[in-house]
Design an enzyme around this catalytic site. Structure first.
Site, PDB file in Angstrom:
ATOM      1  N   TRP A 244      18.778 -10.318  50.729  1.00 53.49           N
ATOM      2  CA  TRP A 244      18.527 -10.622  52.141  1.00 53.49           C
ATOM      3  C   TRP A 244      19.093 -11.965  52.565  1.00 53.49           C
ATOM      4  CZ3 TRP A 244      16.168 -15.184  51.797  1.00 53.49           C
ATOM      5  CH2 TRP A 244      15.440 -15.449  50.634  1.00 53.49           C
ATOM      6  N   ASN A 245      19.487 -12.827  51.603  1.00 52.78           N
ATOM      7  CA  ASN A 245      19.758 -14.210  52.016  1.00 52.78           C
ATOM      8  C   ASN A 245      21.097 -14.393  52.730  1.00 52.78           C
ATOM      9  OD1 ASN A 245      21.128 -13.880  49.618  1.00 52.78           O
ATOM     10  ND2 ASN A 245      20.682 -15.927  48.860  1.00 52.78           N
TER      11      ASN A 245
ATOM     12  N   LYS B 196      23.200  -0.412  49.506  1.00 54.51           N
ATOM     13  CA  LYS B 196      21.731  -0.438  49.598  1.00 54.51           C
ATOM     14  C   LYS B 196      21.350  -1.895  49.911  1.00 54.51           C
ATOM     15  CE  LYS B 196      18.319  -1.391  47.924  1.00 54.51           C
ATOM     16  NZ  LYS B 196      17.485  -2.431  48.598  1.00 54.51           N
ATOM     17  N   PRO B 197      21.126  -2.201  51.192  1.00 48.38           N
ATOM     18  CA  PRO B 197      20.775  -3.584  51.553  1.00 48.38           C
ATOM     19  C   PRO B 197      19.310  -3.876  51.267  1.00 48.38           C
ATOM     20  CG  PRO B 197      20.835  -2.216  53.519  1.00 48.38           C
ATOM     21  CD  PRO B 197      21.184  -1.311  52.366  1.00 48.38           C
ATOM     22  N   ALA B 198      18.931  -5.150  51.325  1.00 51.37           N
ATOM     23  CA  ALA B 198      17.534  -5.541  51.124  1.00 51.37           C
ATOM     24  C   ALA B 198      16.683  -5.026  52.288  1.00 51.37           C
ATOM     25  CB  ALA B 198      17.430  -7.058  51.027  1.00 51.37           C
TER      26      ALA B 198
ATOM     27  N   GLU C 160      25.835 -10.477  40.245  1.00 52.96           N
ATOM     28  CA  GLU C 160      25.763 -11.845  40.778  1.00 52.96           C
ATOM     29  C   GLU C 160      24.287 -12.181  40.867  1.00 52.96           C
ATOM     30  OE1 GLU C 160      28.172 -13.845  41.315  1.00 52.96           O
ATOM     31  OE2 GLU C 160      29.911 -12.526  41.348  1.00 52.96           O
ATOM     32  N   LEU C 161      23.807 -13.018  39.945  1.00 52.99           N
ATOM     33  CA  LEU C 161      22.357 -13.183  39.810  1.00 52.99           C
ATOM     34  C   LEU C 161      21.911 -14.590  40.197  1.00 52.99           C
ATOM     35  CD1 LEU C 161      22.145 -11.132  36.489  1.00 52.99           C
ATOM     36  CD2 LEU C 161      21.997 -10.299  38.828  1.00 52.99           C
TER      37      LEU C 161
ATOM     38  N   CYS D  15      21.791 -18.708  46.386  1.00 53.71           N
ATOM     39  CA  CYS D  15      21.880 -18.749  44.923  1.00 53.71           C
ATOM     40  C   CYS D  15      22.620 -20.004  44.487  1.00 53.71           C
ATOM     41  CB  CYS D  15      22.588 -17.508  44.410  1.00 53.71           C
ATOM     42  SG  CYS D  15      24.188 -17.287  45.186  1.00 53.71           S
TER      43      CYS D  15
ATOM     44  N   GLU E 297      14.258 -21.225  40.073  1.00 55.65           N
ATOM     45  CA  GLU E 297      14.962 -21.243  41.354  1.00 55.65           C
ATOM     46  C   GLU E 297      13.945 -21.516  42.471  1.00 55.65           C
ATOM     47  OE1 GLU E 297      16.826 -17.457  42.016  1.00 55.65           O
ATOM     48  OE2 GLU E 297      18.667 -18.410  42.710  1.00 55.65           O
TER      49      GLU E 297
HETATM   50  P1  NAD Z   1      15.990  -9.216  44.541  1.00 55.03           P
HETATM   51  O1  NAD Z   1      16.554  -9.119  43.169  1.00 55.03           O
HETATM   52  O2  NAD Z   1      14.537  -9.122  44.712  1.00 55.03           O
HETATM   53  O3  NAD Z   1      16.618  -8.092  45.471  1.00 55.03           O
HETATM   54  C1  NAD Z   1      17.990  -7.883  45.569  1.00 55.03           C
HETATM   55  C2  NAD Z   1      18.248  -6.451  45.917  1.00 55.03           C
HETATM   56  O4  NAD Z   1      17.760  -5.624  44.871  1.00 55.03           O
HETATM   57  C3  NAD Z   1      17.578  -5.986  47.192  1.00 55.03           C
HETATM   58  O5  NAD Z   1      18.424  -5.070  47.837  1.00 55.03           O
HETATM   59  C4  NAD Z   1      16.334  -5.282  46.671  1.00 55.03           C
HETATM   60  O6  NAD Z   1      15.851  -4.297  47.562  1.00 55.03           O
HETATM   61  C5  NAD Z   1      16.875  -4.650  45.417  1.00 55.03           C
HETATM   62  N1  NAD Z   1      15.864  -4.343  44.408  1.00 55.03           N
HETATM   63  C6  NAD Z   1      14.663  -4.948  44.206  1.00 55.03           C
HETATM   64  N2  NAD Z   1      14.020  -4.359  43.178  1.00 55.03           N
HETATM   65  C7  NAD Z   1      14.822  -3.375  42.729  1.00 55.03           C
HETATM   66  C8  NAD Z   1      14.709  -2.420  41.678  1.00 55.03           C
HETATM   67  N3  NAD Z   1      13.642  -2.351  40.889  1.00 55.03           N
HETATM   68  N4  NAD Z   1      15.739  -1.572  41.493  1.00 55.03           N
HETATM   69  C9  NAD Z   1      16.829  -1.625  42.278  1.00 55.03           C
HETATM   70  N5  NAD Z   1      16.996  -2.491  43.276  1.00 55.03           N
HETATM   71  C10 NAD Z   1      15.999  -3.373  43.501  1.00 55.03           C
HETATM   72  O7  NAD Z   1      16.579 -10.564  45.135  1.00 55.03           O
HETATM   73  P2  NAD Z   1      16.365 -11.154  46.587  1.00 55.03           P
HETATM   74  O8  NAD Z   1      15.012 -11.763  46.615  1.00 55.03           O
HETATM   75  O9  NAD Z   1      16.729 -10.178  47.630  1.00 55.03           O
HETATM   76  O10 NAD Z   1      17.495 -12.278  46.605  1.00 55.03           O
HETATM   77  C11 NAD Z   1      17.316 -13.513  46.037  1.00 55.03           C
HETATM   78  C12 NAD Z   1      17.984 -13.572  44.676  1.00 55.03           C
HETATM   79  O11 NAD Z   1      19.350 -13.220  44.788  1.00 55.03           O
HETATM   80  C13 NAD Z   1      17.982 -14.977  44.124  1.00 55.03           C
HETATM   81  O12 NAD Z   1      17.661 -14.948  42.751  1.00 55.03           O
HETATM   82  C14 NAD Z   1      19.413 -15.439  44.323  1.00 55.03           C
HETATM   83  O13 NAD Z   1      19.824 -16.435  43.438  1.00 55.03           O
HETATM   84  C15 NAD Z   1      20.161 -14.179  44.130  1.00 55.03           C
HETATM   85  N6  NAD Z   1      21.476 -14.271  44.770  1.00 55.03           N
HETATM   86  C16 NAD Z   1      22.571 -14.379  43.962  1.00 55.03           C
HETATM   87  C17 NAD Z   1      23.822 -14.508  44.522  1.00 55.03           C
HETATM   88  C18 NAD Z   1      25.032 -14.637  43.644  1.00 55.03           C
HETATM   89  O14 NAD Z   1      26.121 -14.430  44.146  1.00 55.03           O
HETATM   90  N7  NAD Z   1      24.889 -14.963  42.382  1.00 55.03           N
HETATM   91  C19 NAD Z   1      23.963 -14.485  45.907  1.00 55.03           C
HETATM   92  C20 NAD Z   1      22.834 -14.368  46.713  1.00 55.03           C
HETATM   93  C21 NAD Z   1      21.586 -14.245  46.116  1.00 55.03           C
END
Ligand code: NAD
Length: 491
Positions: free
Chosen positions: A164-165, A188-190, A264-265, A298, A395
């Site tokens: 979502w960020n 599949k967006p957030a 990308e985590l 991130c 984080e």
């Molecule tokens: P999140 O991992 O909770 O969610 C990311 C996506 O995964 C969303 O679309 C969510 O709906 C989906 N998701 C959640 N649980 C799932 C599951 N069990 N199975 C499949 N999909 C699932 O992360 P967030 O809170 O949306 O975003 C923040 C995180 O993203 C932070 O850790 C940030 O560092 C990371 N991030 C990384 C980068 C990068 O390029 N490295 C960029 C932006 C954000």
């Protein structure tokens, strides 16, 4: 109409954005007609509802992507590039609408949202250019017996999961290279920010991208929906941006089908200020690295290490800049720091700050979540942060800058590298050779050397260790969606 009145109107009155699933080139409700509410983090008000997909819808999206795969892969790179370039121009035309949409559903300040739209659009332009420049190779086998021909083929149906960020940029950073490579996709967006993703899909539809090439599945149940897509034997790739925790889950699921994975985590970026740094530049960089999106990036500077000789001056400058930020609803033009994405995010930031203070840190400004409404957290500067404080290891994802004083550069490296994450590091010094030498020893995929911003569509974005696998942007981002095919031949 005042800004507040404007913000309280349903989003559909302000912006024309579809709210159904986008599958096989048509907009359709979720099976069973389920809907998912999207709220404004500045007020808690419901902005809109969107279709809430289940596993049947996920399979329908894979059906559409698989059905379109052969024809799309057979289109010319130039044709695909032309469509992406059209999307780039459309995104620029719509930039104000898109920025407002991002501010409303994500909360970020309009200036940040405008920056995101410009950045997001650049992925369409970059990959329109890059897609027609892909080269194979031809050469002699070392034995001299035959020739080696190497070409690249699209990997196939790709599932793209985004956070979502950066709801626009994280989507285009995946869609653009995937489409340029000739892959068909399901995005599949957030659940927090589905409207921006749907608006991006509408824009690609208008640009002329054929049905089935991009499908969008919005859902409140990401676990089963993504699993249904990854375990479908027609899926060949998953590209994920999000937390390391969810990344691990997807890697496990992807293992059964031996899917290609791009991850990308999370990050835990150190921001290092050496004694000889240009302090004004370091402070400007610190504000960008820390406060873009209110710290919800991130790449956000997570922990500051400042040499003792400049520590007090740096802290003073940081406090002044953080205190001067105007906090308010993102969609209000005057705002510089919007709310966090939701109340859970506020609670997490608050917990980390309290933990640091309990262990001896001092909050020089901020440090307490205000009462509602809205998911706000104030810009916060912590000093005297002890090494065991959680805020240095986890984080933060919020507007909190913990500052640590250091004396000896040699003692610093083991400390900054002591993390499982390795996305980005920031380093300020006037001595370029010293900076480059130190940069090589920083365990991160990216380094901002006298820069608080590293993201660039032309550069390989990604992390080492548990910050990810693969890279996005640059030629490397295109190669993620391709498989090398080698033909051994004699002539
Ligand atoms: P999140 O991992 O909770 O969610 C990311 C996506 O995964 C969303 O679309 C969510 O709906 C989906 N998701 C959640 N649980 C799932 C599951 N069990 N199975 C499949 N999909 C699932 O992360 P967030 O809170 O949306 O975003 C923040 C995180 O993203 C932070 O850790 C940030 O560092 C990371 N991030 C990384 C980068 C990068 O390029 N490295 C960029 C932006 C954000």
């Amino acid at each position: 109409m005042t800004v507040v009145d404007e913000l309280l109107r349903p989003v559909a009155d302000v912006i024309d954005v579809p709210t159904d699933l986008y599958v096989a080139g048509s907009w359709r409700p979720a099976t069973g007609g389920r809907r998912l509410e999207v709220s404004d983090p500045a007020t808690g008000a419901v902005l809109a509802t969107v279709a809430d997909a289940g596993t049947e819808d996920a399979t329908a999206a894979v059906d559409a992507a698989a059905a379109a795969a052969r024809d799309w892969a057979a289109t010319s790179p130039r044709h695909r590039a032309d469509l992406l370039m059209r999307a780039f121009h459309l995104m620029h035309e719509r930039s104000e609408e898109l920025a407002l949409l991002i501010s409303l559903e994500n909360g970020k300040a309009l200036a940040d949202a405008r920056g995101e739209v410009a950045y997001a659009a650049e992925f369409f332009r970059w990959y329109a250019e890059e897609g027609v420049r892909l080269r194979g190779q031809v050469g002699h086998a070392p034995s001299g017996a035959n020739r080696l021909l190497v070409t690249y083929q699209p990997v196939g149906v790709s599932v793209l999961v985004t956070p979502w960020n950066f709801p626009a940029a994280m989507a285009t950073r995946k869609i653009a290279p995937a489409l340029a490579a000739g892959c068909t996709t399901i995005l599949k967006p957030a659940a927090e920010t589905p409207l921006t993703a749907l608006a991006v899909a509408a824009l690609l539809e208008e640009a002329g991208v054929p049905g089935g090439v991009l499908n969008v599945v919005t859902t409140s149940r990401p676990g089963p929906v993504v699993e249904a897509m990854l375990t479908d034997p027609r899926t060949r790739m998953v590209s994920f941006t999000g937390s390391t925790e969810v990344g691990r889950v997807l890697l496990r699921t992807a293992a059964d089908g031996v899917l290609k994975c791009a991850m990308e985590l999370g990050g835990n970026a150190p921001f290092i200020v050496l004694a000889d740094a240009d302090l004004e530049a370091a402070l400007e960089g610190a504000m960008v690295a820390k406060m873009r999106n209110g710290g919800q990036a991130c790449t956000a500077a997570n922990r500051f290490y400042v040499h003792a000789s400049v520590h007090d001056a740096f802290v003073e400058g940081l406090i002044a800049r953080m205190a001067a930020l105007r906090v308010g609803p993102g969609a209000d033009e005057a705002t510089q720091c919007g709310p966090l994405v939701n109340d859970a995010a506020v609670r997490k930031v608050d917990l980390l700050v309290r933990d640091a203070v309990q262990r001896g840190a001092r909050a020089m400004i901020g440090g307490r979540a205000p009462d509602g409404p809205g998911s706000f957290y104030p810009p916060t500067v912590l000093v005297d942060v002890p090494p065991d404080a959680r805020v240095l290891r986890e984080e933060v994802f919020g507007p909190v800058a913990p500052v640590v004083r250091f004396e000896r550069e040699d003692d610093l490296l083991p400390v900054v590298n002591d993390t499982d994450l390795g996305l980005v590091s920031y380093l300020y010094t006037r001595d370029l050779a010293r900076g480059l030498h130190l940069a090589e020893r920083l365990e991160s995929g990216m380094v901002g050397l006298n820069r608080g911003l590293v993201s660039d569509p032309a550069a390989p974005f990604g992390g080492t260790k548990q910050s990810g696998l693969g890279r996005e942007g640059s030629t490397e981002g295109l190669l993620e969606f391709l498989e090398a095919q080698y033909v051994a031949t004699s002539w």
